[in-house]
Design a protein around this motif. Structure first.
Motif, short mmCIF file in Angstrom:
data_model
loop_
_atom_site.label_atom_id
_atom_site.label_comp_id
_atom_site.label_asym_id
_atom_site.label_seq_id
_atom_site.Cartn_x
_atom_site.Cartn_y
_atom_site.Cartn_z
N ALA A 247 0.82 -1.20 0.00
CA ALA A 247 0.00 0.00 0.00
C ALA A 247 0.86 1.26 0.00
O ALA A 247 0.56 2.25 -0.69
CB ALA A 247 -0.93 -0.01 1.22
N VAL A 248 1.96 1.25 0.76
CA VAL A 248 2.85 2.41 0.81
C VAL A 248 3.52 2.62 -0.56
O VAL A 248 3.60 3.77 -1.05
CB VAL A 248 3.91 2.20 1.91
N TRP A 251 1.04 4.05 -2.98
CA TRP A 251 0.76 5.45 -2.68
C TRP A 251 1.87 6.37 -3.18
O TRP A 251 1.62 7.42 -3.75
CB TRP A 251 0.57 5.61 -1.17
N ARG A 252 3.11 5.94 -3.01
CA ARG A 252 4.24 6.77 -3.44
C ARG A 252 4.39 6.78 -4.96
O ARG A 252 4.91 7.75 -5.52
CB ARG A 252 5.53 6.26 -2.80
N ARG A 254 1.85 6.65 -7.12
CA ARG A 254 0.58 6.98 -7.78
C ARG A 254 0.76 8.05 -8.86
O ARG A 254 0.14 7.98 -9.92
CB ARG A 254 -0.45 7.43 -6.74
#
Length: 260
Positions: A247-248, A251-252, A254
């Motif tokens: 998930a991290v 997110w980075r 995206r």
């Protein structure tokens, strides 16, 4: 004497046997006529890529509907039928596992069920066999019925990059997809089928890359009756930590993904 008569302009009588043989020559076979009209049009339609893709969609829709009616998640609550046991039960479960994953049933539920029914060791082996079987079914259906129709649609830059990565670096790309949490199992299978990835790297990477995640869920299912045990807590951690890392990273990345 006859040769001399022929050369001098005389008349020679033809051989009756040769004449009869020449007249008796008839073709042994007649070339089949190519289908025309309605039959030819129906044949072309049935063999077209989009007809095969429509058949794939119909098969998957029927399989998904059957799974909704069958409700395989009941295995977690009701357990395995008592009529089946031992090696026969493992074989039947692995076959059902493969069919269920091809019909979009989430693998975590099936992995938990494998651990609850067979325990950690046999459950892991059964789940891995079912995983490879389900991946092979999905890959085969997608390659046979969907590849010809969908490959011409790969025009977007992101799709071309993904297709090139899967086609040129099949084993490495599939290992990353299997190890990376959050990617739907069925979606990865059908995307790989549309690419030019080979069968061997696809199945081998699926078998190896699915071990960590599958083992964590199977152990969690086997130890679900003791949720405070160290083994159960470690299994939950193995499930949660990669999901959090994924998930991290998503997110980075995206903005990079949007740019493509």
């Amino acid at each position: 004497m006859l040769d001399a008569t022929t050369r001098s302009g005389g008349t020679a009588t033809a051989d009756p046997q040769a004449t009869a043989a020449e007249l008796a020559v008839v073709p042994d076979t007649v070339a089949p006529e190519a289908p025309t009209g309605l039959v030819a049009r129906c044949t072309r339609v049935l063999r077209s890529p989009w007809s095969r893709f429509a058949l794939l969609v119909a098969l998957l829709a029927g399989a998904a509907s059957s799974m909704l009616l069958f409700e395989p998640q009941r295995l977690l609550a009701e357990g395995w039928p008592p009529q089946l046991g031992g090696a026969a039960a493992a074989v039947v479960f692995a076959a059902a596992y493969g069919l269920c994953t091809a019909a979009f049933v989430p693998r975590p539920l099936l992995n938990l069920a494998a651990g609850a029914v067979f325990g950690s060791e046999l459950g892991l082996g059964t789940a891995l066999v079912g995983t490879v079987l389900g991946a092979g079914i999905s890959f085969g259906l997608g390659r046979l019925l969907g590849q010809d129709a969908l490959r011409p649609l790969l025009r977007a830059r992101f799709l071309k990059v993904a297709d090139g990565q899967l086609s040129r670096h099949g084993f490495r790309s599939m290992m990353a997809c299997r190890l990376f949490p959050g990617l739907p199992f069925w979606a990865v299978n059908y995307c790989a089928a549309v690419s030019r990835m080979g069968w061997l790297p696809f199945l081998l990477a699926t078998a190896l890359g699915s071990i960590p995640n599958t083992a964590a869920y199977v152990v969690a299912g086997a130890r679900a009756s003791t949720p405070t045990s160290p083994v159960f807590l470690v299994a939950i951690g193995v499930i949660a930590v990669p999901a959090l890392i994924g998930a991290v990273i998503a997110w980075r990345k995206r903005h990079h993904l949007r740019g493509h």
